[in-house]
Design a protein around this motif. Structure first.
Motif, PDB file in Angstrom:
ATOM      1  N   ASN A 173      -9.538   1.687 -10.676  1.00  0.00           N
ATOM      2  CA  ASN A 173      -9.097   0.366 -10.069  1.00  0.00           C
ATOM      3  C   ASN A 173      -9.301  -0.895 -10.568  1.00  0.00           C
ATOM      4  O   ASN A 173      -8.339  -1.634 -10.573  1.00  0.00           O
ATOM      5  CB  ASN A 173      -9.902   0.417  -8.656  1.00  0.00           C
ATOM      6  N   ASN A 193      -5.364  -2.997   2.699  1.00  0.00           N
ATOM      7  CA  ASN A 193      -5.262  -2.578   1.522  1.00  0.00           C
ATOM      8  C   ASN A 193      -6.732  -2.302   1.033  1.00  0.00           C
ATOM      9  O   ASN A 193      -7.330  -2.553  -0.277  1.00  0.00           O
ATOM     10  CB  ASN A 193      -4.547  -3.163   0.424  1.00  0.00           C
ATOM     11  N   LYS A 194      -7.449  -1.611   1.753  1.00  0.00           N
ATOM     12  CA  LYS A 194      -8.840  -1.236   1.432  1.00  0.00           C
ATOM     13  C   LYS A 194      -9.063   0.376   1.182  1.00  0.00           C
ATOM     14  O   LYS A 194      -8.261   0.964   1.503  1.00  0.00           O
ATOM     15  CB  LYS A 194      -9.701  -1.637   2.726  1.00  0.00           C
ATOM     16  N   ASP A 195     -10.404   0.680   0.870  1.00  0.00           N
ATOM     17  CA  ASP A 195     -10.616   1.922   0.305  1.00  0.00           C
ATOM     18  C   ASP A 195     -10.487   2.965   1.515  1.00  0.00           C
ATOM     19  O   ASP A 195      -9.967   4.256   1.068  1.00  0.00           O
ATOM     20  CB  ASP A 195     -11.719   2.135  -0.257  1.00  0.00           C
ATOM     21  N   ASN A 245      -5.780   0.451  -5.164  1.00  0.00           N
ATOM     22  CA  ASN A 245      -5.878  -0.773  -4.315  1.00  0.00           C
ATOM     23  C   ASN A 245      -5.889  -2.042  -5.266  1.00  0.00           C
ATOM     24  O   ASN A 245      -6.825  -2.093  -6.064  1.00  0.00           O
ATOM     25  CB  ASN A 245      -6.961  -0.853  -3.357  1.00  0.00           C
ATOM     26  N   TYR A 247       0.942  -1.177  -0.073  1.00  0.00           N
ATOM     27  CA  TYR A 247      -0.071   0.119   0.006  1.00  0.00           C
ATOM     28  C   TYR A 247       0.867   0.993  -0.141  1.00  0.00           C
ATOM     29  O   TYR A 247       0.616   2.180  -0.668  1.00  0.00           O
ATOM     30  CB  TYR A 247      -0.836  -0.040   1.008  1.00  0.00           C
ATOM     31  N   SER A 280      -8.764   2.711   4.679  1.00  0.00           N
ATOM     32  CA  SER A 280      -7.589   2.313   5.518  1.00  0.00           C
ATOM     33  C   SER A 280      -8.017   2.118   6.687  1.00  0.00           C
ATOM     34  O   SER A 280      -7.739   2.787   7.646  1.00  0.00           O
ATOM     35  CB  SER A 280      -6.597   3.448   5.084  1.00  0.00           C
ATOM     36  N   HIS A 289      -6.450  -5.557  -5.378  1.00  0.00           N
ATOM     37  CA  HIS A 289      -6.902  -6.513  -4.670  1.00  0.00           C
ATOM     38  C   HIS A 289      -6.111  -7.973  -4.851  1.00  0.00           C
ATOM     39  O   HIS A 289      -6.672  -8.923  -5.534  1.00  0.00           O
ATOM     40  CB  HIS A 289      -8.489  -6.754  -5.051  1.00  0.00           C
TER      41      HIS A 289
END
Lengths: 172, 282
Positions: free
Chosen positions: A134, B124-126, A29, A21, B128, A31
């Motif tokens: 994304n 790692n998400k939108d 992001n 990150y 945080s 995934h």
């Protein structure tokens, strides 16, 4: 050997997901968890895919969720559905993972979109742009990772076939 | 592999995950599963973080040497200024202690015991939503301890494992803390705007007559159970009246840079005993 490969992949997916990150631009992001489960289950079948998805989801649950079980459920469903949905394609083809990652991510972002749709236009537009960007970058990474998985899978299969031949000869 | 066997395992794991979801949602997480997975996974995470920071350090040594020298000189000047300022403040502190002893009031800014720790993972998400750090219950970390970094508030400890802890940062959409502007003494609630990664932080429910302007400091208020008073949180960017016309809302930028967060300080001696190891919002 197969077990080591299996568990190291689980760890690798988790570490990539949680520590990359810091370096990505535009708040993208990737995934990795979805991508790894999709690729793995397409190549190794839904049985291994389901176990892979469950383990990866459970680890993610432990560290990043308010309670256990939701990511494990996602993992099980994705691992089971991915090989079934596009079963008419070759395993080595890049198209099924691309369709699947776009589908899953579309579903993933659609929930946020639906929640904010009636509240705030400004945020809804932002979510649309963000999700499209994304999906594009995730598709790029998916192609790359699936090709690596295919080469490893082919090597495993060749070795497996050689072992089979050796055993057959010795039996004769 | 038999197809029915395949389906059986699928349904089994589906059932396990749903039952985990149902039975761990109310009582918090099962510590046994958490700690086992933590003990296996956290050393790998630590290794990855240390390798990456080492390589970044080497890269800086080779490539950014000139920048580092310039930066170092700037820091040196800043240090001299701060030393002067610190001396002045020491005198003020002594004077303050004498005067408050005369007035018999309690000290408002007690000194804190701090523990150093590193961030080893981010979801790692939108939005945080959680950080993982490398200190856990083996290092005497408890739930709800406040966390600061580079002069600003980061958040609080949400959950503790044997060798790791989860942090709920103030940028999380589920975090809302009571804040105050020391200049105008307006009280508001600091929350995140949306689930988007670069979403703004808002101070909501300010009084309609408040005279906040951009550039004002925002600190933690005396109403908070989890955070000590007067910790610097953010600076005001903009203030507007809500659509309903009843309250004002301020857009703020946090002091801490949450995108490059690596080193944290955990305040270990503040948390009230009533709130240690009690989960839940504020």
């Amino acid at each position: 050997m197969r077990f080591i490969y299996f568990f190291s992949l689980v760890l690798l997916a988790f570490i990539l997901q949680t520590s990359i990150y810091f370096t990505l631009p535009f708040n993208i992001n990737i995934h990795f968890i979805f991508i790894f489960i999709i690729s793995f289950s397409i190549l190794h079948g839904s049985l291994y895919g389901v176990i892979f998805g469950f383990l990866l989801g459970l680890i993610f649950d432990v560290f990043f969720n308010y309670f256990l079980g939701t990511y494990a459920l996602y993992g099980v469903l994705i691992g089971y559905l991915s090989p079934i949905l596009f079963s008419s394609y070759y395993k080595e083809s890049v198209l099924p993972p691309i369709y699947l990652i776009s589908l899953y991510l579309f579903a993933y972002y659609f929930i946020d979109f639906a929640i904010y749709f009636f509240q705030d236009e400004h945020i809804t537009v932002k979510i649309m742009q963000f999700s499209l960007l994304n999906i594009f970058f995730n598709v790029l990474v998916t192609i790359f990772i699936h090709l690596i998985f295919v080469t490893i899978y082919n090597k495993f299969e060749n070795r497996h076939n050689k072992f089979k031949k050796i055993f057959k000869r010795s039996r004769r | 592999m038999n197809f029915s066997e395949n389906k059986l395992i699928f349904y089994g794991l589906l059932l396990i995950s749903i039952s985990l979801f149902l039975f761990t949602s109310n009582k918090g997480s099962i510590s046994f599963i958490n700690n086992t997975i933590g003990v296996i996974v956290v050393p790998f995470e630590k290794a990855i973080v240390s390798i990456s920071s080492f390589s970044k350090h080497q890269y800086d040594l080779v490539v950014n040497k000139e920048n580092l020298v310039i930066q170092n000189n700037a820091y040196f000047e800043q240090l001299e200024m701060l030393k002067l300022e610190n001396n002045r403040l020491k005198h003020l502190d002594i004077e303050n202690k004498k005067l408050s002893a005369l007035l018999a009031t309690s000290q408002k800014n007690p000194t804190f015991d701090k523990t150093f720790s590193n961030v080893i993972g981010i979801e790692n998400k939108d939005n945080s939503s959680f950080f993982i750090i490398d200190k856990g219950s083996s290092d005497n970390i408890f739930v709800n301890m406040p966390i600061i970094s580079s002069g600003g508030l980061v958040g609080r400890v949400y959950d503790v494992g044997y060798n790791y802890s989860k942090i709920l940062p103030i940028t999380n959409i589920n975090s809302s803390i009571s804040v105050l502007s020391p200049r105008t003494s307006d009280i508001g609630i600091l929350t995140s705007e949306s689930i988007l990664p670069d979403s703004r932080l808002l101070v909501k429910y300010l009084d309609l007559n408040s005279e906040l302007v951009s550039g004002d400091e925002i600190v933690t208020s005396y109403l908070s159970n989890f955070f000590p008073e007067n910790l610097l949180v953010a600076y005001v960017d903009d203030v507007f009246i809500e659509d309903d016309g009843l309250t004002k809302t301020a857009i703020v930028t946090p002091v801490v840079d949450f995108k490059q967060l690596q080193h944290l300080l955990i305040i270990t001696n503040y948390t009230n005993k009533d709130f240690i190891n009690k989960k839940g919002g504020q």
